[in-house]
Design an enzyme around this catalytic site. Structure first.
Site, PDB file in Angstrom:
ATOM      1  N   TYR A 184       0.847  -1.195   0.000  1.00 57.01           N
ATOM      2  CA  TYR A 184       0.000   0.000   0.000  1.00 57.01           C
ATOM      3  C   TYR A 184       0.885   1.249   0.000  1.00 57.01           C
ATOM      4  O   TYR A 184       1.307   1.740   1.052  1.00 57.01           O
ATOM      5  CB  TYR A 184      -0.932   0.032   1.213  1.00 57.01           C
ATOM      6  CG  TYR A 184      -1.896  -1.128   1.305  1.00 57.01           C
ATOM      7  CD1 TYR A 184      -2.251  -1.885   0.193  1.00 57.01           C
ATOM      8  CD2 TYR A 184      -2.472  -1.466   2.526  1.00 57.01           C
ATOM      9  CE1 TYR A 184      -3.132  -2.951   0.295  1.00 57.01           C
ATOM     10  CE2 TYR A 184      -3.360  -2.527   2.639  1.00 57.01           C
ATOM     11  CZ  TYR A 184      -3.685  -3.267   1.521  1.00 57.01           C
ATOM     12  OH  TYR A 184      -4.563  -4.323   1.636  1.00 57.01           O
ATOM     13  N   LEU A 235     -17.736  -1.887   1.764  1.00 59.51           N
ATOM     14  CA  LEU A 235     -18.486  -0.828   1.074  1.00 59.51           C
ATOM     15  C   LEU A 235     -18.232  -0.876  -0.431  1.00 59.51           C
ATOM     16  O   LEU A 235     -18.612   0.041  -1.145  1.00 59.51           O
ATOM     17  CB  LEU A 235     -18.101   0.545   1.630  1.00 59.51           C
ATOM     18  CG  LEU A 235     -18.456   0.778   3.105  1.00 59.51           C
ATOM     19  CD1 LEU A 235     -17.899   2.105   3.592  1.00 59.51           C
ATOM     20  CD2 LEU A 235     -19.966   0.730   3.309  1.00 59.51           C
ATOM     21  N   ARG A 271      -9.815   8.278   4.923  1.00 59.41           N
ATOM     22  CA  ARG A 271      -8.667   9.129   4.592  1.00 59.41           C
ATOM     23  C   ARG A 271      -8.619  10.386   5.451  1.00 59.41           C
ATOM     24  O   ARG A 271      -7.702  11.176   5.336  1.00 59.41           O
ATOM     25  CB  ARG A 271      -8.701   9.485   3.108  1.00 59.41           C
ATOM     26  CG  ARG A 271      -8.535   8.269   2.231  1.00 59.41           C
ATOM     27  CD  ARG A 271      -7.869   8.619   0.929  1.00 59.41           C
ATOM     28  NE  ARG A 271      -8.772   8.567  -0.192  1.00 59.41           N
ATOM     29  CZ  ARG A 271      -8.406   8.693  -1.460  1.00 59.41           C
ATOM     30  NH1 ARG A 271      -7.145   8.891  -1.753  1.00 59.41           N
ATOM     31  NH2 ARG A 271      -9.279   8.628  -2.428  1.00 59.41           N
TER      32      ARG A 271
END
Length: 330
Positions: A57, A221, A296
């Site tokens: 990531y 989601l 975020r």
């Protein structure tokens, strides 16, 4: 918050876990480091104790941010979940994808989990995370070029050295789990699961329930589409891989939004957002231990964590499922 035992391990994890893919920026169109640290801290303030990250990531960025955010936090009160087996250095293993890093530089990502590589990756992760142990160490994707036994012998060595507390897998089939479990007891499997992606319910969920393995559901989601905020014609930023995802094609966006419109009044009756309702539904599913929810910024993190306050009766779950099972995607 609710806390659940992860399989038969000694780990207690928060039912809503902070998913740190997006804060790494990679494949999400960038991320703001300060906002990301604040998102993690806000999650912890809401009772979230588990943070799931990975070296790939942002090619170390996400792990570094997690390490920064946890400075000053009682290490025994949080669980760090990270991964190995997706490398962007070297050419060993199977090519997973050609990509670009956060600076726009071309990189080749390989699925590789050879013994020495696993041990080196762990050392690198410990350094970036600023810790001396990892609570759950997970292979990110199956590596078809390395015997499963070899990979998990390395993981077993790391556990014996106290560098990891428990072993897990991601994206493994039932048969692959059984192989790995012969070498070291697996705590869990992290797999994609959402209202619109329920493939694991056919075989993997029944196996994990019977074998007492935890399931960490990622993308509950469906990378944002189940929030109801994505409309047909949505413009994605450069580097955002959702633009090519099948769930984000115009017809499917329209169908999913029509379904969400049917369950939105239920969310409103509970003073909850659609996203909160979806997260709560996810952790109510049989076999699902944890829902990973990314954020975020602090506001998103708080909203995700507070999904735990949504209570659903069996009749309300049946209502959601009735409309969900009628949903037909292309």
């Amino acid at each position: 918050m609710e806390y659940r035992q992860l399989g038969q391990s000694d780990l207690q994890v928060s039912a809503i876990t902070f998913g740190a893919w997006a804060i790494g920026g990679w494949m999400w169109g960038g991320a703001e480091r300060k906002d990301a640290r604040e998102a993690i801290r806000a999650s912890i303030d809401e009772g979230v104790t588990s943070i799931d990250t990975a070296p790939i990531y942002g090619q170390g960025t996400s792990e570094e941010i997690v390490g920064e955010a946890l400075q000053g936090v009682n290490r025994d009160k949080v669980q760090i979940l990270t991964k190995f087996g997706m490398t962007w250095e070297g050419t060993k293993g199977a090519l997973a994808m050609k990509s670009k890093d956060n600076n726009g530089k071309d990189i080749d990502v390989h699925k590789y989990a050879g013994k020495e590589s696993v041990i080196k990756e762990c050392e690198d992760s410990l350094r970036r995370l600023r810790t001396d142990y990892i609570d759950l160490y997970q292979i990110h994707w199956p590596d078809v070029t390395t015997p499963i036994e070899e990979t998990f012998e390395a993981v077993l060595r790391l556990k014996e050295q106290g560098k990891i507390l428990a072993a897990g897998v991601c994206n493994y089939s039932m048969d692959q789990m059984k192989q790995a479990d012969k070498v070291i007891p697996l705590a869990s499997n992290q797999v994609p699961f959402s209202m619109v992606e329920r493939t694991i319910e056919k075989e993997l969920v029944p196996y994990c329930i019977e074998a007492k393995k935890g399931i960490l559901a990622y993308s509950p989601l469906q990378r944002g589409i189940l929030t109801g905020k994505i409309k047909p014609g949505h413009a994605f930023g450069e580097g955002d891989s959702r633009s090519s995802n099948r769930f984000y094609q115009a017809d499917n966006i329209a169908r999913i939004n029509a379904f969400l419109a049917l369950i939105k009044p239920l969310a409103e009756s509970k003073n909850a957002t659609l996203a909160q309702l979806v997260i709560r539904w996810t952790i109510e599913r049989p076999g699902i231990t944890v829902a990973l929810a990314g954020a975020r910024n602090a506001g998103q993190a708080v909203q995700n964590a507070q999904a735990i306050n949504v209570k659903l009766s069996s009749e309300e779950i049946d209502f959601i499922n009735k409309h969900l099972y009628a949903l037909s995607l292309v």
